[in-house]
Design a protein around this motif. Structure first.
Motif, PDB file in Angstrom:
ATOM      1  N   ALA A  35       0.850  -1.189   0.000  1.00 20.30           N
ATOM      2  CA  ALA A  35       0.000   0.000   0.000  1.00 20.30           C
ATOM      3  C   ALA A  35       0.883   1.235   0.000  1.00 20.30           C
ATOM      4  CB  ALA A  35      -0.906   0.004   1.233  1.00 20.30           C
ATOM      5  N   SER A  36       0.250   2.366   0.021  1.00 20.69           N
ATOM      6  CA  SER A  36       0.921   3.633   0.302  1.00 20.69           C
ATOM      7  C   SER A  36       0.361   4.135   1.611  1.00 20.69           C
ATOM      8  CB  SER A  36       0.647   4.652  -0.804  1.00 20.69           C
ATOM      9  OG  SER A  36       1.262   4.246  -2.006  1.00 20.69           O
ATOM     10  N   ILE A  37       1.134   4.967   2.305  1.00 18.63           N
ATOM     11  CA  ILE A  37       0.650   5.621   3.518  1.00 18.63           C
ATOM     12  C   ILE A  37       1.043   7.091   3.426  1.00 18.63           C
ATOM     13  CG2 ILE A  37       2.705   5.041   4.867  1.00 18.63           C
ATOM     14  CD1 ILE A  37       0.830   4.910   7.352  1.00 18.63           C
ATOM     15  N   THR A  38       0.108   7.937   3.812  1.00 24.10           N
ATOM     16  CA  THR A  38       0.377   9.361   3.920  1.00 24.10           C
ATOM     17  C   THR A  38       0.304   9.725   5.387  1.00 24.10           C
ATOM     18  OG1 THR A  38      -0.487   9.811   1.720  1.00 24.10           O
ATOM     19  CG2 THR A  38      -0.368  11.680   3.247  1.00 24.10           C
ATOM     20  N   VAL A  39       1.363  10.359   5.876  1.00 21.16           N
ATOM     21  CA  VAL A  39       1.450  10.836   7.256  1.00 21.16           C
ATOM     22  C   VAL A  39       1.712  12.338   7.158  1.00 21.16           C
ATOM     23  CG1 VAL A  39       2.667  10.677   9.453  1.00 21.16           C
ATOM     24  CG2 VAL A  39       2.331   8.616   8.070  1.00 21.16           C
ATOM     25  N   GLY A  40       0.743  13.135   7.609  1.00 21.10           N
ATOM     26  CA  GLY A  40       0.871  14.571   7.408  1.00 21.10           C
ATOM     27  C   GLY A  40       0.886  14.859   5.921  1.00 21.10           C
ATOM     28  N   MET A  41       1.949  15.465   5.443  1.00 19.18           N
ATOM     29  CA  MET A  41       2.081  15.810   4.019  1.00 19.18           C
ATOM     30  C   MET A  41       3.021  14.867   3.260  1.00 19.18           C
ATOM     31  SD  MET A  41       0.035  18.338   3.805  1.00 19.18           S
ATOM     32  CE  MET A  41       0.395  18.992   2.197  1.00 19.18           C
ATOM     33  N   GLU A  42       3.522  13.820   3.932  1.00 17.21           N
ATOM     34  CA  GLU A  42       4.472  12.904   3.308  1.00 17.21           C
ATOM     35  C   GLU A  42       3.811  11.575   2.956  1.00 17.21           C
ATOM     36  OE1 GLU A  42       8.643  13.000   5.017  1.00 17.21           O
ATOM     37  OE2 GLU A  42       7.432  13.711   6.719  1.00 17.21           O
ATOM     38  N   THR A  43       4.156  11.048   1.783  1.00 12.63           N
ATOM     39  CA  THR A  43       3.620   9.770   1.327  1.00 12.63           C
ATOM     40  C   THR A  43       4.775   8.841   0.975  1.00 12.63           C
ATOM     41  OG1 THR A  43       1.618  10.813   0.461  1.00 12.63           O
ATOM     42  CG2 THR A  43       2.180   8.647  -0.426  1.00 12.63           C
ATOM     43  N   THR A  44       4.612   7.563   1.332  1.00 16.22           N
ATOM     44  CA  THR A  44       5.604   6.553   0.971  1.00 16.22           C
ATOM     45  C   THR A  44       4.900   5.232   0.686  1.00 16.22           C
ATOM     46  OG1 THR A  44       7.744   5.588   1.587  1.00 16.22           O
ATOM     47  CG2 THR A  44       6.087   5.722   3.325  1.00 16.22           C
ATOM     48  N   SER A  45       5.551   4.381  -0.068  1.00 13.04           N
ATOM     49  CA  SER A  45       5.053   3.030  -0.321  1.00 13.04           C
ATOM     50  C   SER A  45       5.508   2.128   0.813  1.00 13.04           C
ATOM     51  CB  SER A  45       5.592   2.491  -1.641  1.00 13.04           C
ATOM     52  OG  SER A  45       5.114   3.269  -2.714  1.00 13.04           O
ATOM     53  N   VAL A  46       4.653   1.185   1.199  1.00 19.82           N
ATOM     54  CA  VAL A  46       4.998   0.229   2.247  1.00 19.82           C
ATOM     55  C   VAL A  46       4.696  -1.189   1.771  1.00 19.82           C
ATOM     56  CG1 VAL A  46       4.725   1.830   4.186  1.00 19.82           C
ATOM     57  CG2 VAL A  46       2.745   0.514   3.391  1.00 19.82           C
ATOM     58  N   ALA A  47       5.465  -2.126   2.306  1.00 21.87           N
ATOM     59  CA  ALA A  47       5.285  -3.551   2.028  1.00 21.87           C
ATOM     60  C   ALA A  47       5.861  -4.301   3.214  1.00 21.87           C
ATOM     61  CB  ALA A  47       5.998  -3.933   0.738  1.00 21.87           C
ATOM     62  N   ARG A  48       5.790  -5.627   3.167  1.00 21.43           N
ATOM     63  CA  ARG A  48       6.300  -6.467   4.253  1.00 21.43           C
ATOM     64  C   ARG A  48       7.668  -5.985   4.726  1.00 21.43           C
ATOM     65  NH1 ARG A  48       9.476 -10.944   3.861  1.00 21.43           N
ATOM     66  NH2 ARG A  48       9.402 -12.363   5.622  1.00 21.43           N
ATOM     67  N   GLY A  49       7.791  -5.757   6.031  1.00 20.70           N
ATOM     68  CA  GLY A  49       9.052  -5.321   6.610  1.00 20.70           C
ATOM     69  C   GLY A  49       9.174  -3.818   6.798  1.00 20.70           C
ATOM     70  N   SER A  50       8.275  -3.040   6.203  1.00 22.62           N
ATOM     71  CA  SER A  50       8.316  -1.585   6.389  1.00 22.62           C
ATOM     72  C   SER A  50       7.888  -1.217   7.802  1.00 22.62           C
ATOM     73  CB  SER A  50       7.369  -0.882   5.406  1.00 22.62           C
ATOM     74  OG  SER A  50       7.738  -1.116   4.073  1.00 22.62           O
ATOM     75  N   VAL A  51       8.516  -0.184   8.343  1.00 27.05           N
ATOM     76  CA  VAL A  51       8.169   0.339   9.661  1.00 27.05           C
ATOM     77  C   VAL A  51       7.955   1.840   9.516  1.00 27.05           C
ATOM     78  CG1 VAL A  51       8.931   0.650  12.045  1.00 27.05           C
ATOM     79  CG2 VAL A  51       9.533  -1.449  10.811  1.00 27.05           C
ATOM     80  N   VAL A  52       6.815   2.338  10.040  1.00 29.68           N
ATOM     81  CA  VAL A  52       6.460   3.750   9.916  1.00 29.68           C
ATOM     82  C   VAL A  52       6.089   4.288  11.286  1.00 29.68           C
ATOM     83  CG1 VAL A  52       4.850   5.400   8.857  1.00 29.68           C
ATOM     84  CG2 VAL A  52       5.583   3.378   7.565  1.00 29.68           C
ATOM     85  N   TYR A  53       6.648   5.440  11.637  1.00 30.18           N
ATOM     86  CA  TYR A  53       6.302   6.138  12.879  1.00 30.18           C
ATOM     87  C   TYR A  53       5.301   7.246  12.565  1.00 30.18           C
ATOM     88  CZ  TYR A  53       6.661   9.511  16.672  1.00 30.18           C
ATOM     89  OH  TYR A  53       6.377  10.386  17.682  1.00 30.18           O
ATOM     90  N   VAL A  54       4.236   7.333  13.371  1.00 24.91           N
ATOM     91  CA  VAL A  54       3.220   8.374  13.230  1.00 24.91           C
ATOM     92  C   VAL A  54       3.108   9.115  14.562  1.00 24.91           C
ATOM     93  CG1 VAL A  54       0.816   8.883  12.703  1.00 24.91           C
ATOM     94  CG2 VAL A  54       1.946   6.956  11.570  1.00 24.91           C
ATOM     95  N   PRO A  55       3.493  10.391  14.600  1.00 28.01           N
ATOM     96  CA  PRO A  55       3.370  11.156  15.843  1.00 28.01           C
ATOM     97  C   PRO A  55       1.903  11.362  16.231  1.00 28.01           C
ATOM     98  CG  PRO A  55       4.823  12.272  14.280  1.00 28.01           C
ATOM     99  CD  PRO A  55       4.147  11.158  13.544  1.00 28.01           C
ATOM    100  N   ALA A  56       1.649  11.483  17.515  1.00 33.04           N
ATOM    101  CA  ALA A  56       0.293  11.729  18.021  1.00 33.04           C
ATOM    102  C   ALA A  56      -0.305  12.959  17.340  1.00 33.04           C
ATOM    103  CB  ALA A  56       0.341  11.931  19.530  1.00 33.04           C
ATOM    104  N   GLY A  57      -1.582  12.844  16.981  1.00 32.28           N
ATOM    105  CA  GLY A  57      -2.324  13.971  16.438  1.00 32.28           C
ATOM    106  C   GLY A  57      -2.140  14.247  14.962  1.00 32.28           C
ATOM    107  N   VAL A  58      -1.245  13.532  14.290  1.00 28.75           N
ATOM    108  CA  VAL A  58      -0.974  13.788  12.877  1.00 28.75           C
ATOM    109  C   VAL A  58      -1.919  12.947  12.008  1.00 28.75           C
ATOM    110  CG1 VAL A  58       0.747  13.621  11.040  1.00 28.75           C
ATOM    111  CG2 VAL A  58       1.431  14.385  13.321  1.00 28.75           C
ATOM    112  N   PRO A  59      -2.613  13.579  11.056  1.00 27.09           N
ATOM    113  CA  PRO A  59      -3.477  12.806  10.151  1.00 27.09           C
ATOM    114  C   PRO A  59      -2.650  11.791   9.353  1.00 27.09           C
ATOM    115  CG  PRO A  59      -3.909  15.167   9.947  1.00 27.09           C
ATOM    116  CD  PRO A  59      -2.674  15.018  10.787  1.00 27.09           C
ATOM    117  N   HIS A  60      -3.239  10.601   9.165  1.00 22.15           N
ATOM    118  CA  HIS A  60      -2.542   9.547   8.428  1.00 22.15           C
ATOM    119  C   HIS A  60      -3.553   8.555   7.879  1.00 22.15           C
ATOM    120  CE1 HIS A  60      -2.991   8.216  12.578  1.00 22.15           C
ATOM    121  NE2 HIS A  60      -2.952   6.968  12.137  1.00 22.15           N
ATOM    122  N   LYS A  61      -3.227   7.981   6.728  1.00 22.56           N
ATOM    123  CA  LYS A  61      -4.096   6.999   6.077  1.00 22.56           C
ATOM    124  C   LYS A  61      -3.273   6.077   5.202  1.00 22.56           C
ATOM    125  CE  LYS A  61      -8.407   9.034   6.392  1.00 22.56           C
ATOM    126  NZ  LYS A  61      -9.117   8.690   7.538  1.00 22.56           N
TER     127      LYS A  61
END
Length: 105
Positions: A60-86
């Motif tokens: 999939a892709s994930i957008t955190v705040g204004m940044e977007t990246t592709s993710v797959a098995r093994g990806s790790v993403v940090y999302v700070p409290a209060g930041v929109p993400h999908k």
């Protein structure tokens, strides 16, 4: 010690007809398994807790705040409290370990 098997957690999550299964809750953190199938829409809203996502399977892709990246098995993403993400553009069924700190309410 508490130990878990992903296949058993996935079966429990599916049996409860939910996208999210919290399976561990401690004083300073909680951990769950989140599932979104290919083509599905992620309904998340910002959380009051910091989060770490570890992709167990899928693409999939994930957008955190204004940044977007592709993710797959093994990806790790940090999302700070209060930041929109999908997660979006989910091309393969997505299974994600989610760690909240402090614990999700």
């Amino acid at each position: 010690m508490k130990a878990f098997r992903l296949d058993e957690l996935e079966a429990e999550r599916a049996a409860n007809d939910g996208a999210y299964l919290q399976f561990l809750r401690e004083r300073n953190m909680s951990v769950g398994l989140y599932a979104l199938d290919a083509g599905e829409t992620d309904p998340q809203q910002p959380h009051r807790q910091d989060e770490v996502y570890m992709i167990v399977s899928g693409r999939a892709s994930i957008t955190v705040g204004m940044e977007t990246t592709s993710v797959a098995r093994g990806s790790v993403v940090y999302v700070p409290a209060g930041v929109p993400h999908k997660f979006h553009h989910i091309t393969e069924d997505l299974r994600v370990l989610v760690v909240f700190s402090p614990p999700e309410r």
